[in-house]
Design a protein around this motif. Sequence first.
Motif, PDB file in Angstrom:
ATOM      1  N   TYR A  18       0.665  -1.139  -0.127  1.00 39.71           N
ATOM      2  CA  TYR A  18      -0.158   0.106   0.153  1.00 39.71           C
ATOM      3  C   TYR A  18       0.977   1.137   0.040  1.00 39.71           C
ATOM      4  O   TYR A  18       0.600   2.133  -0.701  1.00 39.71           O
ATOM      5  CB  TYR A  18      -1.032  -0.085   1.214  1.00 39.71           C
ATOM      6  N   LYS A  19       2.057   1.273   0.831  1.00 39.82           N
ATOM      7  CA  LYS A  19       2.851   2.459   0.921  1.00 39.82           C
ATOM      8  C   LYS A  19       3.635   2.734  -0.231  1.00 39.82           C
ATOM      9  O   LYS A  19       3.704   3.648  -0.984  1.00 39.82           O
ATOM     10  CB  LYS A  19       3.746   2.196   2.054  1.00 39.82           C
ATOM     11  N   ASN A  21       2.835   1.975  -3.338  1.00 37.23           N
ATOM     12  CA  ASN A  21       2.215   2.580  -4.560  1.00 37.23           C
ATOM     13  C   ASN A  21       1.922   4.046  -4.145  1.00 37.23           C
ATOM     14  O   ASN A  21       0.605   4.452  -4.610  1.00 37.23           O
ATOM     15  CB  ASN A  21       1.099   1.717  -4.872  1.00 37.23           C
ATOM     16  N   SER A  22       2.597   4.661  -3.575  1.00 35.23           N
ATOM     17  CA  SER A  22       2.464   6.309  -3.364  1.00 35.23           C
ATOM     18  C   SER A  22       2.376   6.773  -4.684  1.00 35.23           C
ATOM     19  O   SER A  22       2.861   6.554  -5.719  1.00 35.23           O
ATOM     20  CB  SER A  22       3.561   7.044  -2.488  1.00 35.23           C
ATOM     21  N   LEU A  23       1.801   8.277  -4.693  1.00 33.77           N
ATOM     22  CA  LEU A  23       1.598   9.071  -5.843  1.00 33.77           C
ATOM     23  C   LEU A  23       3.105   9.083  -6.613  1.00 33.77           C
ATOM     24  O   LEU A  23       3.255   8.927  -7.872  1.00 33.77           O
ATOM     25  CB  LEU A  23       0.984  10.390  -5.627  1.00 33.77           C
ATOM     26  N   TRP A  24       4.050   9.246  -5.619  1.00 32.62           N
ATOM     27  CA  TRP A  24       5.260   9.707  -6.423  1.00 32.62           C
ATOM     28  C   TRP A  24       6.063   8.683  -6.966  1.00 32.62           C
ATOM     29  O   TRP A  24       6.660   8.484  -7.951  1.00 32.62           O
ATOM     30  CB  TRP A  24       6.448  10.343  -5.141  1.00 32.62           C
ATOM     31  N   ARG A  25       5.909   7.354  -6.285  1.00 33.59           N
ATOM     32  CA  ARG A  25       6.407   6.088  -6.696  1.00 33.59           C
ATOM     33  C   ARG A  25       5.589   5.706  -8.128  1.00 33.59           C
ATOM     34  O   ARG A  25       6.548   5.496  -9.108  1.00 33.59           O
ATOM     35  CB  ARG A  25       6.288   4.807  -5.766  1.00 33.59           C
TER      36      ARG A  25
END
Lengths: 320, 359
Positions: A18-19, A21-25
């Motif tokens: 979940y972490k 797949n952050s927007l930045w990644r």
Amino acid sequence: MTPVAQIPDDNIADIQDYKANSLWRLTLRRIFRQRSAMVGMSILLVIALLAIFAPVLAPYDPTDVLIGKEDGIKKRQPPCIHLLGCDEDQPQHFLGIDGNVRDVYSRMLYGARVSLQIGFVVVTVASVSGTILGALAGYAGGWVDNLIMRIMDIFLAFPFLLLAISIVFVLGPGLINAMLAISIVSMPAYARVVRAAVLSIRETDYVEASRALGASDFEILLKRILPNAIPPLIVLVTLGVATAILDTAALSFLGLGAQPPLPEWGTMLGSERNQLFSAPHLVFVPGVAISMTVLAFNLLGDGIRDALDPRLVHAGVKTE
Amino acid sequence: MVQYTIRRLLLSIPVLFAVLVITFVLARSIPGDPCKAILGEKATQESCEIFIRNHGLDQPISVQFFIFMGKMVRGDLGESIRFSRPVTIILVERLPMTIELGMAAMLLAILLGIPAGIIAAVRRNSIVDVLVMIGANTGISIPVFFLGLLLIYFFAVILKDTSFVLPPSGRLSAGMFPTPFYELWEWAVEPESFKFHLYEFIANHYIFNALITGDWALFWDALKHLILPSVALSTIPMSIIARMTRSSMLEVLGLDYIRTARAKGLPQRLVIFKHAFRNALLPVVTIVGLQLGGILGGAVLTETIFGLAGVGRSVVEATFARDFPVLQGFVIVVAFIYVLFNLFVDLSYAFLDPRIRLD
């Protein structure tokens, strides 16, 4: 029914996923998948390395006049590379000699430093001041908004380069003044983008929630609103570096920006432009360098925009 | 429509007013003694006193502002320090050059940029599309001043002995003189009258003047001199227009009603031009309006490279000569042209999109 906010605690891997797949990644991954963005990034990497290692790579000092230091050296000598059949007796000058008998290759390397610095400084000044003004206008609203944005509109009523020249007229020619002029002229674009973002985020529920929790205006603006205005800003900043380099080079070309002997590409091109017929290398070399740098930032900026715009991906329309 | 036009016209008055305010502020923020800044470092005490009185600089700033505004409204742009001539007269001589150059560049940009964008969108991911996008990306990245020199090198040096040779500088070849239409037709005009300057202004559009007087040799010569500068000036707007047309078309082509039109069995040509292009045009028109700013700014560089005595080159020369009235007058006129052009663009929205008229 499980509450929405509850994260399954029996599977740690899920949370990590979940972490991850952050927007930045996600964005970064999309940028890496784009050919043009990668081309831009590669060119930039080369230019940045050349700029960083300029003192190591440059055989001469960029302002060193070589007359009397080397036998038979002449003004505006064409490039001499031993591997390509240049006489072994002559000293190597990869990109030739300029009108003041300086090594063009060394000047180009140091010029990369100057150009990158110009791009970053101009964009930093313009984006920081534009962001402050835009955020203030969007958040405060009312007459503050009106005052700031109308002033920005007036700036946009002038053709970009002409307003920059007028500002240089007032401040006097010179690299710092030229950079300041370009910063002032490009500020309204940042103010507009940030204002628009702030306006749309201001009314969201999570901002409302923050306010209910007792956060101050300043805190809300800094921690809740501005981080969400960053994606459009990044695109603008990347493309802005390209414009800043291009326009500062244009002012320098006209003689209103960087002054000799500073190895700035626009100045180098401008001071030798009348030698186009006798020594074309003195025009082509800095010209190609400016074009490549600007192209690299443009490609990267476009790539980031496409990567950040989920609308384009979902609609199956990619402008790249 | 009429109401919309009137409202839009009224809205541009504050902008034009603001342009004057900014130039006034700029003029007053030149550091140091305004007299020495304008008359030069060697100006004597007496000449400075006369200068200050003549220009009303001993008056309070609010009074100065109204003097300035009054002059501007009457079309008095002051007098050039370097030439000791009214700025308006210099404009009459130099603006037509820039108008011809700007119009040629804008035409090229629109006539090549829009079709390129449409073709790229319709044949997405084909070789044509890739080539157009590479061309557009290169086009916005090459500095105007470098491209201009490249063109000169190619067409005036490499192709020197072929029939493709193009002149590298100037408006006309040596020995060519345009005959103003009013002289040819023997219209009586008093020298230095308003009518004279108006005729002069029209006649200084060499291509237009050659066209109406039927001087084909001169027309061809002037056109040949205009090709390289206008190509150099048009690449950036052309690339931007092509990119905008492409992405706007792509967006529209993905919509449902296009699929419906196709499903009805309409021919491709009709779907693209009647259904898609008309709706994709609005963002393109906006961007075209904004490109005029780039063209007017780029004219500074193009005119310098190609040795053309237009507005742009005058602005640069005025900056070096510290000739503030010329810079101020020219910048005001150019900003006015830019604002009015964008007003025209805004009005064309209402024509293109009926929804705007109703707002």
